[in-house]
Design a protein around this motif. Structure first.
Motif, PDB file in Angstrom:
ATOM      1  N   SER A 187      -8.126  13.147  70.314  1.00 33.68           N
ATOM      2  CA  SER A 187      -6.844  13.836  69.537  1.00 33.68           C
ATOM      3  C   SER A 187      -6.764  13.442  68.219  1.00 33.68           C
ATOM      4  O   SER A 187      -6.336  14.089  67.170  1.00 33.68           O
ATOM      5  CB  SER A 187      -5.553  13.671  70.303  1.00 33.68           C
ATOM      6  OG  SER A 187      -5.522  12.168  70.631  1.00 33.68           O
ATOM      7  N   LYS A 199      -5.086  24.519  63.580  1.00 32.84           N
ATOM      8  CA  LYS A 199      -4.012  23.603  63.771  1.00 32.84           C
ATOM      9  C   LYS A 199      -3.393  24.083  65.056  1.00 32.84           C
ATOM     10  O   LYS A 199      -2.820  23.413  65.962  1.00 32.84           O
ATOM     11  CB  LYS A 199      -2.975  23.639  62.798  1.00 32.84           C
ATOM     12  CG  LYS A 199      -1.755  22.985  62.604  1.00 32.84           C
ATOM     13  CD  LYS A 199      -0.658  22.998  61.741  1.00 32.84           C
ATOM     14  CE  LYS A 199       0.038  24.362  61.886  1.00 32.84           C
ATOM     15  NZ  LYS A 199       1.090  24.537  60.899  1.00 32.84           N
ATOM     16  N   LEU A 200      -2.971  25.322  65.069  1.00 33.20           N
ATOM     17  CA  LEU A 200      -2.067  26.182  66.199  1.00 33.20           C
ATOM     18  C   LEU A 200      -3.223  26.200  67.438  1.00 33.20           C
ATOM     19  O   LEU A 200      -2.536  26.063  68.632  1.00 33.20           O
ATOM     20  CB  LEU A 200      -1.823  27.666  65.793  1.00 33.20           C
ATOM     21  CG  LEU A 200      -0.989  27.699  64.805  1.00 33.20           C
ATOM     22  CD1 LEU A 200      -0.534  29.155  64.231  1.00 33.20           C
ATOM     23  CD2 LEU A 200       0.323  27.099  65.094  1.00 33.20           C
ATOM     24  N   LYS A 201      -4.458  26.238  67.154  1.00 32.27           N
ATOM     25  CA  LYS A 201      -5.215  26.122  68.446  1.00 32.27           C
ATOM     26  C   LYS A 201      -5.245  24.818  69.150  1.00 32.27           C
ATOM     27  O   LYS A 201      -5.141  24.761  70.204  1.00 32.27           O
ATOM     28  CB  LYS A 201      -6.743  26.643  67.925  1.00 32.27           C
ATOM     29  CG  LYS A 201      -7.784  26.593  69.121  1.00 32.27           C
ATOM     30  CD  LYS A 201      -9.220  26.997  68.661  1.00 32.27           C
ATOM     31  CE  LYS A 201     -10.124  26.856  69.951  1.00 32.27           C
ATOM     32  NZ  LYS A 201     -11.410  27.125  69.354  1.00 32.27           N
ATOM     33  N   GLU A 211      -0.401  20.381  74.276  1.00 33.83           N
ATOM     34  CA  GLU A 211       0.647  20.392  74.652  1.00 33.83           C
ATOM     35  C   GLU A 211       0.757  20.233  76.198  1.00 33.83           C
ATOM     36  O   GLU A 211       1.856  20.047  76.712  1.00 33.83           O
ATOM     37  CB  GLU A 211       1.536  21.543  74.237  1.00 33.83           C
ATOM     38  CG  GLU A 211       1.064  22.875  74.554  1.00 33.83           C
ATOM     39  CD  GLU A 211       1.738  24.030  74.099  1.00 33.83           C
ATOM     40  OE1 GLU A 211       1.392  25.250  74.617  1.00 33.83           O
ATOM     41  OE2 GLU A 211       2.740  23.869  73.313  1.00 33.83           O
ATOM     42  N   ALA A 212      -0.276  20.652  76.987  1.00 35.42           N
ATOM     43  CA  ALA A 212       0.066  20.802  78.325  1.00 35.42           C
ATOM     44  C   ALA A 212      -0.638  19.500  78.976  1.00 35.42           C
ATOM     45  O   ALA A 212      -0.970  19.302  80.002  1.00 35.42           O
ATOM     46  CB  ALA A 212      -0.868  21.885  78.956  1.00 35.42           C
ATOM     47  N   GLN A 233       2.712  19.383  63.667  1.00 40.54           N
ATOM     48  CA  GLN A 233       3.682  20.058  64.349  1.00 40.54           C
ATOM     49  C   GLN A 233       4.881  20.747  63.390  1.00 40.54           C
ATOM     50  O   GLN A 233       5.215  21.783  63.673  1.00 40.54           O
ATOM     51  CB  GLN A 233       4.147  19.365  65.379  1.00 40.54           C
ATOM     52  CG  GLN A 233       3.194  18.769  66.715  1.00 40.54           C
ATOM     53  CD  GLN A 233       3.853  18.036  67.513  1.00 40.54           C
ATOM     54  OE1 GLN A 233       4.576  17.068  67.110  1.00 40.54           O
ATOM     55  NE2 GLN A 233       3.589  17.956  68.812  1.00 40.54           N
ATOM     56  N   LEU A 286      -2.911  22.433  68.811  1.00 38.49           N
ATOM     57  CA  LEU A 286      -1.600  22.066  69.123  1.00 38.49           C
ATOM     58  C   LEU A 286      -1.397  22.691  70.596  1.00 38.49           C
ATOM     59  O   LEU A 286      -0.640  22.289  71.532  1.00 38.49           O
ATOM     60  CB  LEU A 286      -0.594  22.373  68.239  1.00 38.49           C
ATOM     61  CG  LEU A 286      -0.393  21.686  66.864  1.00 38.49           C
ATOM     62  CD1 LEU A 286       0.569  22.082  66.044  1.00 38.49           C
ATOM     63  CD2 LEU A 286      -0.274  20.289  67.128  1.00 38.49           C
ATOM     64  N   SER A 287      -2.067  23.819  70.728  1.00 37.82           N
ATOM     65  CA  SER A 287      -1.723  24.653  72.099  1.00 37.82           C
ATOM     66  C   SER A 287      -2.615  23.974  73.091  1.00 37.82           C
ATOM     67  O   SER A 287      -2.341  24.080  74.285  1.00 37.82           O
ATOM     68  CB  SER A 287      -2.182  26.124  71.830  1.00 37.82           C
ATOM     69  OG  SER A 287      -2.224  26.759  73.026  1.00 37.82           O
ATOM     70  N   GLU A 288      -3.469  23.383  72.598  1.00 35.57           N
ATOM     71  CA  GLU A 288      -4.633  22.716  73.556  1.00 35.57           C
ATOM     72  C   GLU A 288      -4.129  21.374  74.048  1.00 35.57           C
ATOM     73  O   GLU A 288      -4.166  21.179  75.450  1.00 35.57           O
ATOM     74  CB  GLU A 288      -5.762  22.417  72.873  1.00 35.57           C
ATOM     75  CG  GLU A 288      -6.929  21.608  73.718  1.00 35.57           C
ATOM     76  CD  GLU A 288      -7.973  21.197  72.852  1.00 35.57           C
ATOM     77  OE1 GLU A 288      -8.817  20.383  73.344  1.00 35.57           O
ATOM     78  OE2 GLU A 288      -8.209  21.608  71.830  1.00 35.57           O
ATOM     79  N   LYS A 293      -4.993  28.447  61.634  1.00 32.19           N
ATOM     80  CA  LYS A 293      -5.547  28.936  62.699  1.00 32.19           C
ATOM     81  C   LYS A 293      -6.066  27.763  63.633  1.00 32.19           C
ATOM     82  O   LYS A 293      -5.765  27.579  64.876  1.00 32.19           O
ATOM     83  CB  LYS A 293      -6.777  29.742  62.230  1.00 32.19           C
ATOM     84  CG  LYS A 293      -7.423  30.264  63.483  1.00 32.19           C
ATOM     85  CD  LYS A 293      -8.786  31.093  63.182  1.00 32.19           C
ATOM     86  CE  LYS A 293      -9.505  31.552  64.455  1.00 32.19           C
ATOM     87  NZ  LYS A 293     -10.479  32.629  63.990  1.00 32.19           N
TER      88      LYS A 293
END
Length: 248
Positions: A172, A192-194, A200-201, A108, A196-198, A190
């Motif tokens: 995770s 990493k961002l995918k 967070e919700a 993060q 983290l987006s997955e 790429k």
């Protein structure tokens, strides 16, 4: 009759059988037949009566023995859960959650990740495996208790959440450490961002990982302050309430 509570029910049962036998024999002898026929009929009547009584006793004894065996077996499973699986699971959940949180934290916040040792990543994999084994044992033993109806359905949500938490944490943890292994590759940002987006919700992520406070970032691994320990304890306590030897 298998639900009779009195320890003397067999005595009462035989008293009733004998009374019926005496009454039936008296009726046979009152009948205006020859004495030999009366004795023959009385013998047949009593023999049949006591045969039926013996069968009834045998069936009830078998059912009682089977029920007691089932309860004793369930007690062994319960003891294994209470004394072996659940204490270890509470500890292992906390360990893997904290290690996963550390790995996710390094994803993060941009910084030099070169200090993450391969030995630490391998340690996470070993801890993951230990948690996975505990999860399998937990599911297997409680599944047996569920089959025998030795659970309190009012607390089933704790067991469900525990299994979901184990699955999520293993996912995770494995995913985040796998991405960290790719930290020197071109595709690192790429994936990493995918990831983290997955996560967070995810509600389990919000409840068990987000509240963890990092006291420092370096040196690695970071020192953390777990604020989710009460939630984990509550989860394990809920499972203890769920498993119940009182058949529902």
């Amino acid at each position: 009759m298998d639900n009779l509570k009195s320890p003397y029910w067999e005595v009462y049962f035989w008293i009733i059988v004998i009374a019926i036998g005496i009454a039936g024999t008296a009726v046979i002898f009152i009948d205006p037949m020859g004495l030999a026929s009366k004795f023959g009929n009385a013998g047949s009547f009593l023999g049949g009566l006591f045969t039926i009584a013996a069968v009834v006793i045998a069936v009830i004894t078998y059912k009682t023995s089977k029920k007691e065996h089932r309860r004793n077996t369930s007690l062994n499973w319960l003891l294994e859960l209470e004394q072996g699986i659940l204490p270890l699971l509470e500890q292992q959940l906390s360990t893997v959650i904290n290690m996963a949180a550390t790995a996710i934290n390094h994803l993060q916040f941009p910084r030099d990740n070169s200090d993450i040792s391969e030995a630490w990543l391998e340690l996470i994999e070993k801890q993951n495996q230990s948690l996975r084994v505990l999860g399998i044992k937990l599911s297997m033993l409680i599944g047996r208790l569920e089959y025998l109806n030795y659970v309190n359905v009012k607390y089933s949500n704790y067991f469900t959440e525990t299994l979901e938490l184990i699955d999520y944490i293993l996912y995770s943890s494995k995913k985040s450490t796998g991405i960290l292994k790719e930290r020197k590759s071109d595709k690192f940002e790429k994936i990493k961002l995918k990831f983290l987006s997955e996560i967070e919700a995810n509600e389990l992520h919000k409840k068990y990982i987000v509240p963890i406070t990092f006291i420092n970032i370096l040196p690695f691994p970071a020192k953390i302050e777990s604020s989710n320990e009460d939630d984990i304890k509550e989860l394990i306590l809920g499972i203890r309430k769920y498993i119940d030897l009182k058949s529902n």
